[in-house]
Design an enzyme around this catalytic site. Structure first.
Site: not given
Lengths: 272, 325
Positions: A69-71, B110
């Protein structure tokens, strides 16, 4: 163009002793996308149906795929379905937990075959996506969430899959705002813009699966779901799309549906 | 700005931290990501004090952004994503404020926002990226030229140029560094010497704290310095970067805090219902923000049983089986 009244072949009378399992469009989408994943791919998972599809791919079609996940959640077990990419479920029993800068070093990593799962409000014939606004950017009629990591995944990953509900307001001739780069204006334009790799591989909608022509990079219908006609796809697409290459998709089998319903999303958080 | 030793001078209440460090017109970076580890106790305090004209910078902030925007505290936003996962694909008050022209928005991605914080942390003026070439993210400016003072708002959104080390056709996007006035984050633990430990994903919290002029950390608990020194690999920020430490149990509610509690689906659903309607939203603010005298009163209003439902399993770090519909 194919005859818009074309319908998928009717089942031959008396051929099927047990009726095929009933399923929803969302379930078909998750499974159709899962089938596009190769074992060993590295999957960048988004939210909603995109999250479901990545989980389905890993559980059913590509057990050696890796999900991240990008997180910064890298390789979580996903015993429960996350409801956002920052859900603590993406941090549980993972290979490692990091942050955004590190996560994007996997998206962009030249050694990895990274496939991203994205959604959007609008898509055009070249697979460019809008998830920012409807109307003028400075004075929008409708404001959406914005890129998040979608533009980054579209720019940097080896490829991406798009999940869309089919409709003329979603499959549009011209985007109100280009958030995520697809094949840009087609042909070689993506490479000329400065991208070394990537681009949309397929669009999975509630009517079928679209792919992109190798030379022109224009979207065409590759598969329509059982019970869907190519005419329906044409009617619900706001630009001209080639449907002559389309074949009927294989419906989900009982095992795919069992895993999806009982193991991946038992609370039907995303399946609805 | 932080002092190398001792927590005493940094320990304060939420009220004291906001009183001392947050002012009208500042550029503030809010940590966490959508429904996880948002510094909500600080956010509610900022809203209660009716601080105005904030310039919010964040990658994918969800709940904090929506409450601050909805309470009228924010006039400018640089952001990649204003959403809250399944609870609000687009943050509701954020969406209304943008559509009504009440806030100015500059969109980045992001990766771009995290890199901009990283550039600020490294004290370099800009940082290159290959994200967004040929898109409106690079082409369209949301902020008008008149607010581009070159100090807190970059003179231009982005500068695209040929890669000076590559092929002349190979473009690269230069992104301006971010150096927020204040960084607000919520962490699980802070030690008695002011070292910060974050469990689970750090998002871009570390970069944003290193880029900021002031760092305010709320935390679930204060633990002995000796404890965080046993396994320093797990620590996130050194004491000398931290200006204020505020112990606030459940300080990220209704967002999650790994190993302590999950997000609160009941509250997020209530929020979703009330944020949709202007009158209901005013009631929400009165009931949950302006009318709340203390954090204890807030937690009492959430309710002991609900806090027990969202309590994280010690092993999983979230609440397995939680009804999340």
């Amino acid at each position: 163009m194919a005859d818009p009244t074309h319908t998928p072949s009717a089942p031959s009378p008396g051929a099927t002793p047990t009726p095929p399992p009933a399923y929803t469009a969302r379930e078909m989408m998750a499974i159709a996308a899962g089938r596009l994943i190769k074992d060993g791919d590295v999957l960048f998972a988004g939210t909603g149906v995109a999250m479901l599809a990545a989980t389905v791919a890993k559980r059913i079609h590509a057990p050696r795929a890796h999900i991240f996940f990008e997180t910064g959640g890298i390789g979580p077990q996903l015993e429960e379905l996350p409801m956002a990419v920052a859900d603590s479920r993406v941090m549980a029993y993972s290979n490692l937990n990091a942050g955004l800068v590190e996560a994007f070093s996997y998206v962009a990593n030249r050694r990895l075959h990274t496939i991203a799962f994205l959604g959007a409000a609008q898509i055009d014939r070249y697979g460019n996506l809008n998830s920012t606004v409807i109307g003028d950017y400075r004075h929008p009629k409708v404001r959406f969430s914005g890129s998040g990591g979608a533009c980054d995944a579209g720019s940097l990953a080896s490829g991406f899959l798009v999940f869309m509900h089919h409709g003329r307001r979603k499959f549009v001739e011209k985007l109100d705002y280009l958030t995520t780069p697809g094949w840009l204006t087609g042909g070689e334009s993506r490479r000329h813009a400065g991208y070394r790799r990537g681009g949309p591989l397929a669009v999975v909608s509630d009517l079928g699966v679209m792919k992109f022509d190798e030379a022109t990079k224009e979207m065409y219908l590759a598969e329509y779901y059982p019970g869907v006609t190519t005419g329906e796809v044409t009617e619900n697409t706001g630009f001209t799309m080639d449907v002559t290459r389309a074949a009927e998709a294989t419906p989900p089998d009982a095992e795919e549906l069992r895993i999806l319903r009982d193991e991946v999303d038992p609370q039907r958080l995303i399946l609805g | 700005m932080g002092e190398p030793n001792g927590l005493d001078s940094k320990l304060m209440t939420v009220g004291e931290a906001v009183e001392r460090f947050v002012r009208d017109g500042q550029q503030i970076a809010v940590g966490g990501f959508t429904i996880n580890r948002n510094p909500m106790a600080l956010v509610y305090e900022i809203a209660r004090r009716r601080i105005r004209d904030l310039h919010l910078v964040a990658h994918s902030n969800g709940q904090a952004l929506d409450v601050l925007v909805g309470a009228g505290c924010v006039s400018r936003i640089e952001v990649a994503y204003g959403g809250n996962g399944r609870f609000a694909p687009t943050c509701i008050r954020f969406r209304k404020a943008v559509e009504r022209g009440e806030v100015l928005v500059e969109d980045y991605t992001n990766n771009q926002m995290s890199l901009r914080f990283l550039a600020g942390a490294l004290s370099v003026p800009f940082i290159p990226s290959k994200s967004g070439l040929g898109t409106d993210v690079l082409r369209q400016e949301g902020f008008p030229p008149k607010i581009r003072d070159g100090v807190k708002v970059a003179r231009k959104k982005v500068h695209v140029m040929a890669d000076p080390f590559g092929h002349p056709d190979d473009d690269v996007a230069l992104l301006p560094a971010l150096t927020p006035d204040v960084s607000l984050i919520h962490a699980q633990q802070v030690s008695t010497d002011g070292t910060v430990r974050i469990k689970g994903l750090t998002f871009a919290d570390l970069e944003q704290c290193k880029a900021a002029s002031v760092v305010v950390v709320t935390c679930e608990e204060i633990v002995p310095e000796s404890y965080l020194r046993i396994d320093p690999d797990q620590n996130a920020l050194p004491p000398f970067l931290v200006d204020a430490v505020v112990p606030v149990p459940y300080g990220a509610h209704p967002t999650a805090c790994r190993s302590f509690y999950d997000y609160d689906p009941k509250h997020l659903n209530l929020y979703k219902a009330m944020a949709k309607d202007d009158e209901q939203w005013a009631t929400y603010l009165d009931e949950w923000v302006y009318g709340i005298g203390s954090w204890d009163a807030y937690l009492d209003k959430v309710g002991g049983a609900q806090l027990a439902h969202i309590r994280a399993n010690t092993v999983a770090g979230y609440a397995p089986g939680l009804d999340r519909r």
